[in-house]
Design a protein around this motif. Structure first.
Motif, PDB file in Angstrom:
ATOM      1  N   UNK A  76       0.824  -1.215   0.000  1.00  0.00           N
ATOM      2  CA  UNK A  76       0.000   0.000   0.000  1.00  0.00           C
ATOM      3  C   UNK A  76       0.861   1.270   0.000  1.00  0.00           C
ATOM      4  N   UNK A  77       0.963   1.921  -1.161  1.00  0.00           N
ATOM      5  CA  UNK A  77       1.786   3.123  -1.306  1.00  0.00           C
ATOM      6  C   UNK A  77       1.040   4.146  -2.157  1.00  0.00           C
ATOM      7  N   UNK A  78       1.399   5.414  -1.988  1.00  0.00           N
ATOM      8  CA  UNK A  78       0.722   6.498  -2.704  1.00  0.00           C
ATOM      9  C   UNK A  78       1.616   7.219  -3.705  1.00  0.00           C
ATOM     10  N   UNK A  79       2.920   7.283  -3.440  1.00  0.00           N
ATOM     11  CA  UNK A  79       3.820   8.125  -4.219  1.00  0.00           C
ATOM     12  C   UNK A  79       4.777   7.343  -5.117  1.00  0.00           C
ATOM     13  N   UNK A  80       4.660   6.027  -5.097  1.00  0.00           N
ATOM     14  CA  UNK A  80       5.530   5.169  -5.904  1.00  0.00           C
ATOM     15  C   UNK A  80       4.648   4.266  -6.764  1.00  0.00           C
ATOM     16  N   UNK A  81       4.995   4.176  -8.018  1.00  0.00           N
ATOM     17  CA  UNK A  81       4.327   3.221  -8.905  1.00  0.00           C
ATOM     18  C   UNK A  81       5.303   2.076  -9.138  1.00  0.00           C
ATOM     19  N   UNK A  82       4.921   0.870  -8.755  1.00  0.00           N
ATOM     20  CA  UNK A  82       5.761  -0.304  -8.954  1.00  0.00           C
ATOM     21  C   UNK A  82       5.497  -0.869 -10.348  1.00  0.00           C
ATOM     22  N   UNK A  83       6.545  -0.978 -11.143  1.00  0.00           N
ATOM     23  CA  UNK A  83       6.446  -1.541 -12.494  1.00  0.00           C
ATOM     24  C   UNK A  83       7.328  -2.782 -12.526  1.00  0.00           C
ATOM     25  N   UNK A  84       6.715  -3.921 -12.825  1.00  0.00           N
ATOM     26  CA  UNK A  84       7.442  -5.187 -12.829  1.00  0.00           C
ATOM     27  C   UNK A  84       7.878  -5.547 -14.248  1.00  0.00           C
ATOM     28  N   UNK A  85       9.149  -5.886 -14.383  1.00  0.00           N
ATOM     29  CA  UNK A  85       9.694  -6.301 -15.674  1.00  0.00           C
ATOM     30  C   UNK A  85       9.134  -7.675 -16.034  1.00  0.00           C
ATOM     31  N   UNK A  86       9.056  -7.982 -17.322  1.00  0.00           N
ATOM     32  CA  UNK A  86       8.579  -9.308 -17.721  1.00  0.00           C
ATOM     33  C   UNK A  86       9.511 -10.397 -17.198  1.00  0.00           C
ATOM     34  N   UNK A  87       8.980 -11.577 -16.905  1.00  0.00           N
ATOM     35  CA  UNK A  87       9.826 -12.665 -16.398  1.00  0.00           C
ATOM     36  C   UNK A  87      10.839 -13.132 -17.438  1.00  0.00           C
ATOM     37  N   UNK A  88      11.935 -13.656 -16.947  1.00  0.00           N
ATOM     38  CA  UNK A  88      12.982 -14.298 -17.751  1.00  0.00           C
ATOM     39  C   UNK A  88      13.763 -13.372 -18.675  1.00  0.00           C
ATOM     40  N   UNK A  89      13.658 -12.059 -18.505  1.00  0.00           N
ATOM     41  CA  UNK A  89      14.498 -11.164 -19.310  1.00  0.00           C
ATOM     42  C   UNK A  89      15.338 -10.247 -18.427  1.00  0.00           C
ATOM     43  N   UNK A  90      15.133 -10.314 -17.117  1.00  0.00           N
ATOM     44  CA  UNK A  90      15.823  -9.362 -16.248  1.00  0.00           C
ATOM     45  C   UNK A  90      17.326  -9.517 -16.298  1.00  0.00           C
ATOM     46  N   UNK A  91      17.831 -10.730 -16.490  1.00  0.00           N
ATOM     47  CA  UNK A  91      19.286 -10.901 -16.522  1.00  0.00           C
ATOM     48  C   UNK A  91      19.906 -10.221 -17.738  1.00  0.00           C
ATOM     49  N   UNK A  92      19.118  -9.953 -18.762  1.00  0.00           N
ATOM     50  CA  UNK A  92      19.625  -9.277 -19.959  1.00  0.00           C
ATOM     51  C   UNK A  92      19.567  -7.761 -19.849  1.00  0.00           C
ATOM     52  N   UNK A  93      18.526  -7.246 -19.189  1.00  0.00           N
ATOM     53  CA  UNK A  93      18.321  -5.793 -19.191  1.00  0.00           C
ATOM     54  C   UNK A  93      18.515  -5.140 -17.835  1.00  0.00           C
ATOM     55  N   UNK A  94      18.575  -5.914 -16.766  1.00  0.00           N
ATOM     56  CA  UNK A  94      18.676  -5.317 -15.438  1.00  0.00           C
ATOM     57  C   UNK A  94      20.101  -4.834 -15.174  1.00  0.00           C
ATOM     58  N   UNK A  95      20.269  -3.542 -14.842  1.00  0.00           N
ATOM     59  CA  UNK A  95      21.619  -3.010 -14.616  1.00  0.00           C
ATOM     60  C   UNK A  95      22.351  -3.718 -13.484  1.00  0.00           C
ATOM     61  N   UNK A  96      21.622  -4.164 -12.460  1.00  0.00           N
ATOM     62  CA  UNK A  96      22.300  -4.803 -11.331  1.00  0.00           C
ATOM     63  C   UNK A  96      22.951  -6.119 -11.730  1.00  0.00           C
ATOM     64  N   UNK A  97      22.422  -6.765 -12.761  1.00  0.00           N
ATOM     65  CA  UNK A  97      23.037  -7.997 -13.251  1.00  0.00           C
ATOM     66  C   UNK A  97      24.185  -7.723 -14.209  1.00  0.00           C
ATOM     67  N   UNK A  98      24.440  -6.468 -14.533  1.00  0.00           N
ATOM     68  CA  UNK A  98      25.514  -6.113 -15.451  1.00  0.00           C
ATOM     69  C   UNK A  98      26.782  -5.678 -14.704  1.00  0.00           C
ATOM     70  N   UNK A  99      26.892  -5.978 -13.432  1.00  0.00           N
ATOM     71  CA  UNK A  99      28.118  -5.707 -12.687  1.00  0.00           C
ATOM     72  C   UNK A  99      28.022  -4.594 -11.663  1.00  0.00           C
TER      73      UNK A  99
END
Length: 131
Positions: A76-99
Motif C-alpha cells: 500500500x503506497x501512494x507516491x511510488x508506482x511499482x512496475x514489474x519487468x517481464x519474467x525471464x528477461x531481467x538478466x539481460x536488461x537489469x543493470x544490477x546484473x551487469x556488474x
C-alpha cells in the motif's frame, strides 16, 4: 531519469548487530536475516519508507522491479508506482546484473578498509603522542 535523485541503498546482512559495528555509527540503513537476503517484509518496509520520503518531498516516482518473490505486488503506497519487468528477461536488461552490485560491494569494501586503516593509524598516532 537524470540520476540527480538517488535512493540510499539498503544493506542486508546476517547479523542484527555485527561485531564490526560495535561502538560505530552505521551510515546506511541496515536489515538482517538468516541468509542475508531480501524478504517481502523487508522490501515492504523499505518501500513504505521511500514512499513517505517521496510524499514529504511531493514527488511521485516509478520503481522498476524484477519478478522476485521478495517484491510483492500488494504494497500500500501512494507516491511510488511499482512496475514489474517481464519474467525471464531481467538478466539481460537489469543493470544490477551487469556488474553494478559487484562494483558497489568492491567500492564499499575498499572505502571501509580505508576508514579502518585510518582509524588504526590515528589511534597509533594518539597513543604515541601520549607517551
Amino acid at each position: 531519469m537524470t540520476g540527480t535523485d538517488k535512493l540510499t541503498p539498503l544493506i542486508i546482512g546476517h547479523s542484527r548487530n555485527p561485531r564490526c559495528f560495535r561502538g560505530q555509527r552505521v551510515s546506511l540503513p541496515w536489515e538482517s536475516n538468516k541468509k542475508a537476503w531480501l524478504t517481502a517484509a523487508i522490501f515492504k518496509e523499505w518501500v513504505r519508507k521511500i514512499d513517505g520520503e517521496m510524499g514529504r518531498r511531493r514527488k511521485k516516482i516509478v520503481l522498476l522491479l524484477d519478478n522476485c518473490t521478495a517484491h510483492p505486488h500488494n504494497v500500500p503506497i501512494d507516491n511510488i508506482r511499482l512496475v514489474f519487468l517481464p519474467p525471464n528477461i531481467t538478466s539481460f536488461i537489469q543493470p544490477l546484473d551487469q556488474g553494478i552490485i559487484r562494483n558497489f560491494k568492491a567500492r564499499n569494501r575498499s572505502q571501509m578498509m580505508r576508514r579502518v586503516i585510518s582509524a588504526i593509524d590515528n589511534d597509533n598516532i594518539d597513543s604515541a603522542q601520549e607517551r
